[in-house]
Write an enzyme that holds these catalytic residues in place. Structure first.
Site, PDB file in Angstrom:
ATOM      1  N   HIS A  11       9.789  24.147  17.521  1.00  0.00           N
ATOM      2  CA  HIS A  11       9.410  22.741  17.350  1.00  0.00           C
ATOM      3  C   HIS A  11       8.394  22.568  16.223  1.00  0.00           C
ATOM      4  O   HIS A  11       7.714  23.509  15.810  1.00  0.00           O
ATOM      5  CB  HIS A  11       8.831  22.197  18.654  1.00  0.00           C
ATOM      6  CG  HIS A  11       7.571  22.903  19.094  1.00  0.00           C
ATOM      7  ND1 HIS A  11       6.330  22.668  18.542  1.00  0.00           N
ATOM      8  CD2 HIS A  11       7.373  23.857  20.032  1.00  0.00           C
ATOM      9  CE1 HIS A  11       5.426  23.423  19.109  1.00  0.00           C
ATOM     10  NE2 HIS A  11       6.036  24.175  20.022  1.00  0.00           N
ATOM     11  N   GLU A  85       8.354  26.837  26.925  1.00  0.00           N
ATOM     12  CA  GLU A  85       7.371  27.858  26.598  1.00  0.00           C
ATOM     13  C   GLU A  85       6.957  28.585  27.874  1.00  0.00           C
ATOM     14  O   GLU A  85       7.238  28.139  28.997  1.00  0.00           O
ATOM     15  CB  GLU A  85       6.156  27.184  25.935  1.00  0.00           C
ATOM     16  CG  GLU A  85       5.044  28.106  25.455  1.00  0.00           C
ATOM     17  CD  GLU A  85       5.521  29.167  24.480  1.00  0.00           C
ATOM     18  OE1 GLU A  85       6.034  30.211  24.962  1.00  0.00           O
ATOM     19  OE2 GLU A  85       5.393  28.973  23.258  1.00  0.00           O
TER      20      GLU A  85
END
Length: 216
Positions: A11, A85
């Protein structure tokens, strides 16, 4: 059967990335630089023949993926929580320097790459690196299996990219990370016989080109 191609993307930048504040599962949006990176990434992939776009369900990944989807008519964004994550427990939301001061023993095990170490729980239960690795790689392979023979853009997080790199290169989980994982980078993998094969790593040329365009 043709092999599946995965364009694995980290990202764009967030405000917490910029100050080294640990995010984990905390849902932080892109900052202005991250939005610029996402737009540059989308332009770089505009001519890529994509069959699907899949992202972690955290907004920093979704925002980045949505920019890519915006230049691929007919492709809707799919999300998969397995691509999140690593969960860092009480460490989430803290600056690295504060973690070291407040949790010196846990911080030391983390930095020493104890892959079975689990941080103290906070708002969420933490994962060991080993647990996270199994989740992340399992998620990537599941995405590939669901799109056999296709090309898929997958937008995830730095930790997921690290896991993919280690899996493809056969790097031990407890060895130091001697490679960079850059925001909005394009990293190409092929899935061969159920395993990740690395084709190219760390492409961020589009970000430099975007900066030149901004100056012009």
């Amino acid at each position: 059967m043709n092999n599946t191609t995965i364009l694995l993307i980290r990202h764009g930048e967030t405000a917490w990335n910029a100050v080294r504040r640990l995010q984990g599962h905390i849902d932080i949006p892109l900052n202005r630089e991250g939005e610029r990176q996402a737009a540059a990434l989308a332009r770089a992939l505009a001519a890529e023949q994509l069959d699907a776009i899949v992202a972690s369900d955290l907004q920093r990944a979704m925002q980045t993926a949505q920019a890519v989807a915006g230049l691929h008519a007919g492709l809707s964004l799919q999300t998969d929580a397995r691509l999140r994550e690593r969960a860092y427990g009480v460490f989430e939301g803290m600056l690295y320097q504060d973690i070291q001061q407040q949790y010196p023993d846990d911080f030391a095990r983390w930095q020493a790459r104890d892959v079975e170490a689990v941080m103290p729980a906070g708002g969420r239960v933490a994962e060991s690196f080993h647990q996270f690795y199994d989740r992340a790689i399992g998620g990537l392979l599941a995405v590939a299996a669901g799109h056999a023979g296709q090309t898929v853009a997958v937008v995830a997080h730095g930790g997921v990219l690290e896991c993919a790199y280690r899996a493809a290169r056969g790097i031990q989980l407890d060895s130091p990370r001697d490679f960079q994982v850059k925001n909005a980078s394009i990293n190409r993998f092929t899935i061969v016989d159920g395993k990740l094969v690395l084709d190219s790593w760390g492409d961020v040329e589009h970000l430099a080109l975007a900066t030149m365009d901004d100056v012009i």
